[in-house]
Design an enzyme around this catalytic site. Structure first.
Site, PDB file in Angstrom:
ATOM      1  N   SER A  37       0.929  -1.245  -0.142  1.00  0.00           N
ATOM      2  CA  SER A  37       0.099   0.027   0.006  1.00  0.00           C
ATOM      3  C   SER A  37       0.750   1.324   0.045  1.00  0.00           C
ATOM      4  O   SER A  37       1.530   1.442   0.697  1.00  0.00           O
ATOM      5  CB  SER A  37      -0.966  -0.029   1.322  1.00  0.00           C
ATOM      6  OG  SER A  37      -1.528   1.338   1.564  1.00  0.00           O
ATOM      7  N   ALA A  39      -0.016   3.955   1.322  1.00  0.00           N
ATOM      8  CA  ALA A  39      -0.172   4.605   2.524  1.00  0.00           C
ATOM      9  C   ALA A  39       0.621   4.172   3.613  1.00  0.00           C
ATOM     10  O   ALA A  39       0.729   4.722   4.858  1.00  0.00           O
ATOM     11  CB  ALA A  39      -1.692   4.381   3.017  1.00  0.00           C
ATOM     12  N   MET A  40       1.342   3.242   3.190  1.00  0.00           N
ATOM     13  CA  MET A  40       2.274   2.552   4.254  1.00  0.00           C
ATOM     14  C   MET A  40       3.546   2.652   3.794  1.00  0.00           C
ATOM     15  O   MET A  40       4.528   2.123   4.374  1.00  0.00           O
ATOM     16  CB  MET A  40       1.948   0.829   4.497  1.00  0.00           C
ATOM     17  CG  MET A  40       0.610   0.683   5.175  1.00  0.00           C
ATOM     18  SD  MET A  40       0.613   1.364   6.774  1.00  0.00           S
ATOM     19  CE  MET A  40       1.863   0.433   7.794  1.00  0.00           C
ATOM     20  N   GLY A  42       7.084   3.766   4.276  1.00  0.00           N
ATOM     21  CA  GLY A  42       7.951   4.034   5.477  1.00  0.00           C
ATOM     22  C   GLY A  42       7.690   2.933   6.843  1.00  0.00           C
ATOM     23  O   GLY A  42       8.227   3.239   7.630  1.00  0.00           O
ATOM     24  N   GLY A  43       6.402   2.333   6.601  1.00  0.00           N
ATOM     25  CA  GLY A  43       6.420   1.468   7.839  1.00  0.00           C
ATOM     26  C   GLY A  43       5.133   1.855   8.745  1.00  0.00           C
ATOM     27  O   GLY A  43       4.745   2.894   8.551  1.00  0.00           O
ATOM     28  N   THR A  44       4.883   0.880   9.534  1.00  0.00           N
ATOM     29  CA  THR A  44       3.774   1.123  10.658  1.00  0.00           C
ATOM     30  C   THR A  44       4.006   2.384  11.496  1.00  0.00           C
ATOM     31  O   THR A  44       3.142   3.301  11.542  1.00  0.00           O
ATOM     32  CB  THR A  44       3.424  -0.050  11.432  1.00  0.00           C
ATOM     33  OG1 THR A  44       3.223  -1.258  10.546  1.00  0.00           O
ATOM     34  CG2 THR A  44       2.590   0.396  12.789  1.00  0.00           C
ATOM     35  N   CYS A  45       5.468   2.573  11.809  1.00  0.00           N
ATOM     36  CA  CYS A  45       5.581   3.574  12.808  1.00  0.00           C
ATOM     37  C   CYS A  45       5.230   5.056  12.370  1.00  0.00           C
ATOM     38  O   CYS A  45       4.585   5.766  13.133  1.00  0.00           O
ATOM     39  CB  CYS A  45       7.232   3.709  13.319  1.00  0.00           C
ATOM     40  SG  CYS A  45       7.884   4.736  14.451  1.00  0.00           S
ATOM     41  N   HIS A 461      21.089  21.887  34.949  1.00  0.00           N
ATOM     42  CA  HIS A 461      20.150  22.281  35.799  1.00  0.00           C
ATOM     43  C   HIS A 461      19.230  23.048  35.183  1.00  0.00           C
ATOM     44  O   HIS A 461      19.832  24.141  34.683  1.00  0.00           O
ATOM     45  CB  HIS A 461      20.848  22.745  37.191  1.00  0.00           C
ATOM     46  CG  HIS A 461      19.589  23.306  38.398  1.00  0.00           C
ATOM     47  ND1 HIS A 461      18.751  22.402  38.882  1.00  0.00           N
ATOM     48  CD2 HIS A 461      19.393  24.613  38.285  1.00  0.00           C
ATOM     49  CE1 HIS A 461      18.125  23.427  39.821  1.00  0.00           C
ATOM     50  NE2 HIS A 461      18.415  24.544  39.365  1.00  0.00           N
TER      51      HIS A 461
END
Length: 476
Positions: A37, A39-40, A42-45, A461
């Site tokens: 797809s 739309a995917m 690059g992967g799920t992340c 700090h």
């Protein structure tokens, strides 16, 4: 039928695969990256996992003027813009390499080292010297009366995490079924957006794998934000607006009446949307792995050895699909293990991994590494440990002003040590910036640094890491 030939073929565009594909492509190897797809890319992340959910977590806790629903809709739009940008960047990172070919198609093995690609009515086959399975994982959808059956939800108002984040309408009442990190992240997020959130968890206690003091600290903060918890509970059925049991529900405006059995007695929860947050499973169905000689286990995960080699020669599995810890950074480390076998260099295996820190992005974030106190005490006699604990509520840590500065002094810091060797055995950090400072603890554990090194170090700090100066000063 056309047959394409490559040196290396990746099935699935996950973190480990896309990183390794880029390295191999730049080394001059002919690489194919197959993703079913657009739309995917690059992967799920970046598309439906880590990045969009954490973007929504951030948006949820921003102050805003106007209606909650409008803020939520704007947040969804901003999330969509972010993922679209990252998806384009990920695609171009591979597509810009001359020897890498990105292919949008469904892949299925038809023989060892041979896959069939299907895109609409078009089919072709592909062969290569090496294959890498990197298809990731999918949400678990078990049978739940009235909500899901046969792996399918029974209503457009029943969701898994990957599709709820694309819903543009904020549910006024959200029921979450599950008690893990996804359930808690979404409970915290949607409560902050303004939803009335109820969590239905089969476990009699919250976060059952954590020490009770830590788990209660996290759960109490979410409860303070308006999240309702039903522990030791499970869904027994769903009724329509008149309370009659039904099998399916449309997407209308009438609420779902969800019947829940719990130790405190039966409860009916009205919900405008239900999220099934019950874990994720390896995405191996339909890949034809048996035809490639690749074995899977009872959970559907690809069976691999410590070098991530499958049962088929020259076929590796990276990321969630191999049954290991389901984290993007583990998938990234997977690519290092495989890379040494393909291009040479220092050999790595999964046994090299000493610690794997985690963060659950509730607010404030909850981070963990190593053993809990309970786990350490169970192993103490066998390991020869004298278990010690340093623990303090964040609001009471004088040397940690940053949480007070950013107006969120909630939480708890707990570190478990061996008093005989001063070794750090584990830590639970539930505080502002924990997603960053947990890496200090992990680094110390991996390199054998004593807890006193964290206790006595100079920190900037005001920062959250300087809490170690005070908390580790009192190990009991």
């Amino acid at each position: 039928m056309d047959v394409l030939e490559f040196d290396d073929v990746f099935v699935g565009w996950g973190k480990g695969g896309k990183t390794l594909a880029g390295v191999l492509g730049r080394a001059g190897r002919r690489v194919a990256m197959i993703e079913q797809s657009e739309a995917m890319y690059g992967g799920t992340c970046i598309n439906i996992g880590c990045v969009p959910t954490k973007a929504l977590v951030y948006s949820a806790h921003l102050g805003h003027d106007g209606e909650d629903a409008a803020h939520y809709t704007d947040s969804i739009a901003q999330k969509d813009q972010l993922t679209a940008t990252l998806r384009g960047v990920n695609y171009s990172m591979l597509d810009s390499i001359d020897t890498v070919t990105a292919i949008t198609a469904r892949a299925e093995f038809v023989a060892p080292k041979r896959v069939r690609l299907t895109a609409g009515s078009d089919e072709r086959e592909l062969t290569a010297e090496r294959f890498y399975i990197n298809t990731g994982s999918l949400p678990v959808v078990p049978d739940i009366p009235g909500l899901a059956e046969g792996g399918q939800v029974l209503s457009p108002r029943v969701h898994v995490s990957t599709d709820l984040i694309s819903e543009s309408n904020l549910p006024a009442r959200l029921m979450i079924v599950g008690g893990g990190y996804i359930a808690y992240e979404f409970a915290s997020m949607y409560a902050a957006f303004g939803s009335d959130v109820t969590v239905v968890d089969r476990s009699p206690v919250p976060l059952k794998h954590e020490d009770r003091d830590v788990a209660e600290a996290v759960a109490s903060v979410l409860a303070g934000d308006g999240v309702r918890f039903l522990q030791g509970a499970e869904v027994t059925g769903v009724g329509d607006a008149e309370g009659q049991k039904t099998g399916t529900h449309d997407g209308g405006s009438s609420p779902l009446h969800v019947s829940v059995a719990s130790g405190a007695g039966p409860v009916t929860v009205e919900a405008d949307a239900v999220l099934l947050a019950l874990g994720r499973r390896p995405a191996t169905e339909g890949l034809g792995l048996d035809k490639a000689g690749v074995e899977t286990d009872g959970r559907g995960a690809v069976v691999v050895d410590e070098r991530l080699r499958t049962t088929a020669p020259d076929v590796w599995a990276l990321g969630d699909v191999n049954g290991g810890p389901q984290h993007t950074y583990v998938s990234l480390d997977d690519h290092r293990i495989v890379l040494s076998q393909v291009l040479g260099g220092p050999e790595r295996t999964t046994t090299d991994r000493n610690t794997i820190p985690t963060t659950t992005f509730v607010t404030p974030p909850f981070s963990r590494v190593g053993l809990t106190e309970g786990q350490a005490r169970e192993q103490a006699a066998e390991r020869g440990w004298d278990v010690g604990v340093a623990s303090k509520e964040v609001a009471k840590i004088a040397a940690m002003p940053r949480p007070k500065i950013v107006r969120d002094p909630r939480g708890l810091i707990k570190v478990v040590v061996d008093r005989r060797t001063d070794a750090v055995l584990g830590a639970a950090l539930f505080c502002v910036d924990s997603q960053e400072i947990i890496n200090l603890v992990s680094l110390a554990m991996d390199h054998g640094l004593p807890y006193t090194a964290l206790r006595d170090r100079m920190y900037t700090h005001p920062s959250s890491s300087e809490a170690f100066n005070e908390v580790l000063g009192a190990v009991l």
